[in-house]
Design a protein around this motif. Structure first.
Motif, PDB file in Angstrom:
ATOM      1  N   GLU A   1      78.909 -17.924 157.253  1.00 61.26           N
ATOM      2  CA  GLU A   1      78.253 -16.896 156.450  1.00 61.26           C
ATOM      3  C   GLU A   1      78.860 -15.520 156.666  1.00 61.26           C
ATOM      4  OE1 GLU A   1      75.122 -15.841 153.688  1.00 61.26           O
ATOM      5  OE2 GLU A   1      75.966 -17.761 154.337  1.00 61.26           O
ATOM      6  N   LEU A   2      79.253 -15.206 157.888  1.00 62.04           N
ATOM      7  CA  LEU A   2      79.843 -13.892 158.174  1.00 62.04           C
ATOM      8  C   LEU A   2      81.114 -13.674 157.371  1.00 62.04           C
ATOM      9  CD1 LEU A   2      79.850 -11.260 159.757  1.00 62.04           C
ATOM     10  CD2 LEU A   2      81.047 -12.451 161.609  1.00 62.04           C
ATOM     11  N   ALA A   3      82.029 -14.640 157.371  1.00 65.29           N
ATOM     12  CA  ALA A   3      83.271 -14.524 156.610  1.00 65.29           C
ATOM     13  C   ALA A   3      82.990 -14.424 155.117  1.00 65.29           C
ATOM     14  CB  ALA A   3      84.169 -15.720 156.902  1.00 65.29           C
ATOM     15  N   ASP A   4      82.013 -15.203 154.639  1.00 68.27           N
ATOM     16  CA  ASP A   4      81.693 -15.188 153.210  1.00 68.27           C
ATOM     17  C   ASP A   4      81.246 -13.805 152.752  1.00 68.27           C
ATOM     18  OD1 ASP A   4      82.288 -17.845 153.218  1.00 68.27           O
ATOM     19  OD2 ASP A   4      80.202 -18.553 153.176  1.00 68.27           O
ATOM     20  N   ARG A   5      80.563 -13.089 153.616  1.00 71.92           N
ATOM     21  CA  ARG A   5      80.062 -11.760 153.239  1.00 71.92           C
ATOM     22  C   ARG A   5      81.115 -10.657 153.419  1.00 71.92           C
ATOM     23  NH1 ARG A   5      74.583 -11.689 152.421  1.00 71.92           N
ATOM     24  NH2 ARG A   5      73.443 -13.565 153.087  1.00 71.92           N
ATOM     25  N   VAL A   6      82.031 -10.847 154.365  1.00 75.50           N
ATOM     26  CA  VAL A   6      83.054  -9.822 154.615  1.00 75.50           C
ATOM     27  C   VAL A   6      84.176  -9.892 153.587  1.00 75.50           C
ATOM     28  CG1 VAL A   6      84.807  -9.041 156.256  1.00 75.50           C
ATOM     29  CG2 VAL A   6      82.536  -9.666 157.076  1.00 75.50           C
ATOM     30  N   LEU A   7      84.541 -11.115 153.164  1.00 73.68           N
ATOM     31  CA  LEU A   7      85.684 -11.277 152.259  1.00 73.68           C
ATOM     32  C   LEU A   7      85.586 -10.436 150.978  1.00 73.68           C
ATOM     33  CD1 LEU A   7      86.588 -15.070 152.496  1.00 73.68           C
ATOM     34  CD2 LEU A   7      88.062 -13.134 153.040  1.00 73.68           C
ATOM     35  N   PRO A   8      84.431 -10.362 150.307  1.00 74.25           N
ATOM     36  CA  PRO A   8      84.385  -9.574 149.067  1.00 74.25           C
ATOM     37  C   PRO A   8      84.690  -8.088 149.256  1.00 74.25           C
ATOM     38  CG  PRO A   8      82.512 -11.064 149.189  1.00 74.25           C
ATOM     39  CD  PRO A   8      83.174 -11.109 150.523  1.00 74.25           C
ATOM     40  N   LEU A   9      84.549  -7.591 150.499  1.00 73.76           N
ATOM     41  CA  LEU A   9      84.889  -6.190 150.731  1.00 73.76           C
ATOM     42  C   LEU A   9      86.364  -5.923 150.465  1.00 73.76           C
ATOM     43  CD1 LEU A   9      82.831  -5.497 153.993  1.00 73.76           C
ATOM     44  CD2 LEU A   9      82.211  -4.963 151.632  1.00 73.76           C
ATOM     45  N   GLY A  10      87.163  -6.999 150.444  1.00 74.85           N
ATOM     46  CA  GLY A  10      88.582  -6.844 150.122  1.00 74.85           C
ATOM     47  C   GLY A  10      88.822  -6.318 148.723  1.00 74.85           C
ATOM     48  N   MET A  11      87.802  -6.402 147.848  1.00 72.35           N
ATOM     49  CA  MET A  11      87.956  -5.843 146.498  1.00 72.35           C
ATOM     50  C   MET A  11      88.178  -4.335 146.525  1.00 72.35           C
ATOM     51  SD  MET A  11      88.091  -7.877 143.948  1.00 72.35           S
ATOM     52  CE  MET A  11      87.778  -6.662 142.662  1.00 72.35           C
ATOM     53  N   LEU A  12      87.767  -3.678 147.622  1.00 75.28           N
ATOM     54  CA  LEU A  12      88.010  -2.251 147.745  1.00 75.28           C
ATOM     55  C   LEU A  12      89.501  -1.934 147.816  1.00 75.28           C
ATOM     56  CD1 LEU A  12      85.184  -1.393 150.297  1.00 75.28           C
ATOM     57  CD2 LEU A  12      85.201  -0.896 147.855  1.00 75.28           C
ATOM     58  N   LEU A  13      90.308  -2.952 148.132  1.00 77.88           N
ATOM     59  CA  LEU A  13      91.766  -2.760 148.119  1.00 77.88           C
ATOM     60  C   LEU A  13      92.267  -2.326 146.749  1.00 77.88           C
ATOM     61  CD1 LEU A  13      93.366  -5.657 150.204  1.00 77.88           C
ATOM     62  CD2 LEU A  13      93.757  -3.210 150.465  1.00 77.88           C
ATOM     63  N   ALA A  14      91.663  -2.886 145.692  1.00 81.26           N
ATOM     64  CA  ALA A  14      92.108  -2.545 144.333  1.00 81.26           C
ATOM     65  C   ALA A  14      91.945  -1.056 144.075  1.00 81.26           C
ATOM     66  CB  ALA A  14      91.320  -3.363 143.318  1.00 81.26           C
ATOM     67  N   ALA A  15      90.781  -0.511 144.449  1.00 80.53           N
ATOM     68  CA  ALA A  15      90.559   0.923 144.256  1.00 80.53           C
ATOM     69  C   ALA A  15      91.476   1.746 145.149  1.00 80.53           C
ATOM     70  CB  ALA A  15      89.096   1.260 144.551  1.00 80.53           C
ATOM     71  N   ALA A  16      91.723   1.237 146.380  1.00 74.02           N
ATOM     72  CA  ALA A  16      92.613   1.960 147.283  1.00 74.02           C
ATOM     73  C   ALA A  16      94.032   2.011 146.726  1.00 74.02           C
ATOM     74  CB  ALA A  16      92.606   1.313 148.664  1.00 74.02           C
TER      75      ALA A  16
END
Length: 514
Positions: free
Chosen positions: A56-71
């Motif tokens: 569950e921890l990995a499942d919730r952290v992975l979507p934060l990678g979408m912030l890479l697009a804005a970066a």
């Protein structure tokens, strides 16, 4: 902890180290590389947790990678210096919405362990693919028409975007579809990080760029070494559960030194009036080097000015002698006066040039400022004869350590300029004030003339800049204000200009406390 996990852990720590060192030492690359490196670290940590099957921890952290697009959009704006005003806010809003959705409800995106598609997976994948393609096409279009370093920077950012997309959304998409190779995304992301660092650090001066690269290499080497050592130790010692080994690896590999330096420097800036931190010391060295080069240049100008003065003074003396002979022989008085006026103008220019290029040593001692300023005003008015405009004085009795001769010359120059400005104005007036203030002593010369032309304001104190033309009644050399500022600066003070309430000019001398 397997080898891909170790590389992901070390890659996350390296990315974080790059972000911290850029935040600490970078001065020209903008916020893009700091944000991008930080979110790359976050994304690699998510892949690391996924590789360790933390559920569950990995499942919730992975979507934060979408912030890479804005970066990436932010970094592109910093590097290119151009972007539609709506693009960056839109990128951050969309990325943040997806990241928060995945953090709160990851099952909308994929099943447990990021396997199997959720109801929002394909719509999001389609939008992300279109946005990534559009971004790459835009970057590719911006490469055309550029050359040299700027072209390389834009190509680097384009490559960083491609590798970031492959190592980010590309690999996680394959993982969701049942091809679990996300652990090797660190290879793509490492290339992406390197290209972004190049694109963002290229504008830095050579010394700063070398410092950033050395700091990044040091942090990268230490993070990789510690992560691999921890991996080997956890395997040999059979550390269980696996998250304990991961925690140990992260603790050993995190860029603690860069964090410590940032914290120490921030505290030092707050506590001390004259903080001595590495970035500030580098700036001080640069300024000192620049001053030394400027002094060397002035020395060369001084030699040239001396040679020019020698070559010009002799002919000027001959011209004056010939003018005297013409006058004795009955030549037209107006013509003789014109010759003498032009010789006097040339002589003033030579003297100003010598004073600017070879300033005499300062002779600081305690003076009565009221007498210095009043005497300077009197000298300035004497040059205009009986028709000199009136000057109102507001002077406080005050003794101060100054170079009285130099300060007097400054006031003479400023008052002379003011008198010239109001000479033809029926109600022209000049006001000179001198008073003690909290910072030291403030001397103001103000007039109600036409004021300094707007076109001259940005270069007002530069040498050879004057608003009076060659044929003006009082032609200027363009060196007076430059000399005044130099003399005031040698007192540790400032000379500034502002418009007066009447639209004229107001020059302010501020002398600090001894």
């Amino acid at each position: 902890m397997n080898l891909p996990a170790a590389f992901l852990l070390s890659g996350a720590c390296v990315a974080l180290a790059v972000a911290l060192q850029t935040l600490r030492l970078g001065r020209r690359g903008g916020a893009g590389v700091v944000l991008l490196a930080s979110f790359l670290a976050l994304w690699m940590m998510g892949l690391f947790l996924l590789e360790l099957r933390t559920g569950e921890l990995a499942d919730r952290v992975l979507p934060l990678g979408m912030l890479l697009a804005a970066a990436f959009v932010q970094a592109a704006k910093d590097v290119m210096g151009q972007a539609p005003r709506w693009l960056v806010p839109l990128a951050w809003s969309g990325s943040l919405a997806v990241a928060l959705t995945g953090l709160i409800a990851p099952r909308l995106l994929y099943g447990p362990g990021a396997s199997g598609t959720g109801p929002a997976f394909w719509p999001l994948a389609g939008v992300s693919a279109v946005a990534t393609l559009a971004m790459n096409l835009r970057l590719a279009a911006l490469v055309h028409g550029t050359q040299g370093r700027e072209r390389r920077r834009r190509l680097a950012l384009l490559g960083a975007n491609v590798f970031g997309a492959l190592g980010g959304g590309g690999l996680i998409g394959l993982h969701v579809l049942g091809i679990p190779i996300s652990g090797w995304g660190v290879l793509f992301l490492a290339v992406s990080l390197s290209l972004v660092a190049y694109a963002s650090w290229a504008p830095e001066d050579l010394r700063e760029r070398e410092g950033l690269i050395q700091a990044a290499v040091q942090s990268a080497g230490f993070a990789l070494l510690m992560a691999l050592a921890t991996t080997a130790a956890s395997t040999l010692l059979n550390v269980r559960p696996v998250w304990v080994a991961a925690l140990l690896g992260a603790a050993c590999a995190l860029p603690v030194d860069a964090s410590r330096q940032l914290l120490v420097e921030a505290v030092t800036r707050k506590l001390f009036a004259r903080p001595q931190t590495v970035p500030l010391l580098v700036e001080a060295v640069e300024k000192q080097t620049s001053r030394a080069e400027h002094a060397e240049t002035l020395a060369e100008v001084g030699k040239l000015a001396s040679a020019v003065a020698h070559e010009i003074r002799n002919p000027l003396g001959v011209i004056l002698a010939e003018a005297k002979l013409l006058e004795l022989s009955g030549a037209d008085e107006e013509s003789v006066r014109a010759i003498r006026d032009q010789v006097a103008r040339a002589s003033r220019f030579v003297e100003d040039l010598l004073h600017y290029s070879r300033p005499r040593p300062s002779r600081m001692q305690e003076w009565d400022l009221e007498q210095v300023v009043a005497g300077a005003v009197s000298r300035a008015r004497q040059a205009f004869g009986d028709a000199a405009p009136e000057v109102s004085l507001g002077l406080e009795p005050l003794r101060w350590d100054v170079d009285g001769e130099a300060l007097g010359d400054v006031v003479v120059n400023l008052v002379t300029n003011a008198l010239i400005a109001v000479e033809t104005i029926p109600q022209g007036r000049v006001q000179v004030t001198q008073r003690r203030v909290a910072e030291g002593v403030r001397i103001e010369v103000e007039d109600n003339g036409p004021g300094v032309p707007e076109a001259l304001l940005p270069r007002l104190f530069e040498p050879f800049v004057t608003g009076r033309g060659r044929d003006a009644r009082h032609p200027g050399t363009g060196l007076g204000l430059a000399l005044c500022r130099k003399w005031v600066q040698r007192h540790g003070g400032t000379l500034t200009h502002a418009r007066s309430a009447t639209g004229g000019a107001r020059f302010v001398i501020l002398l600090p406390r001894p």
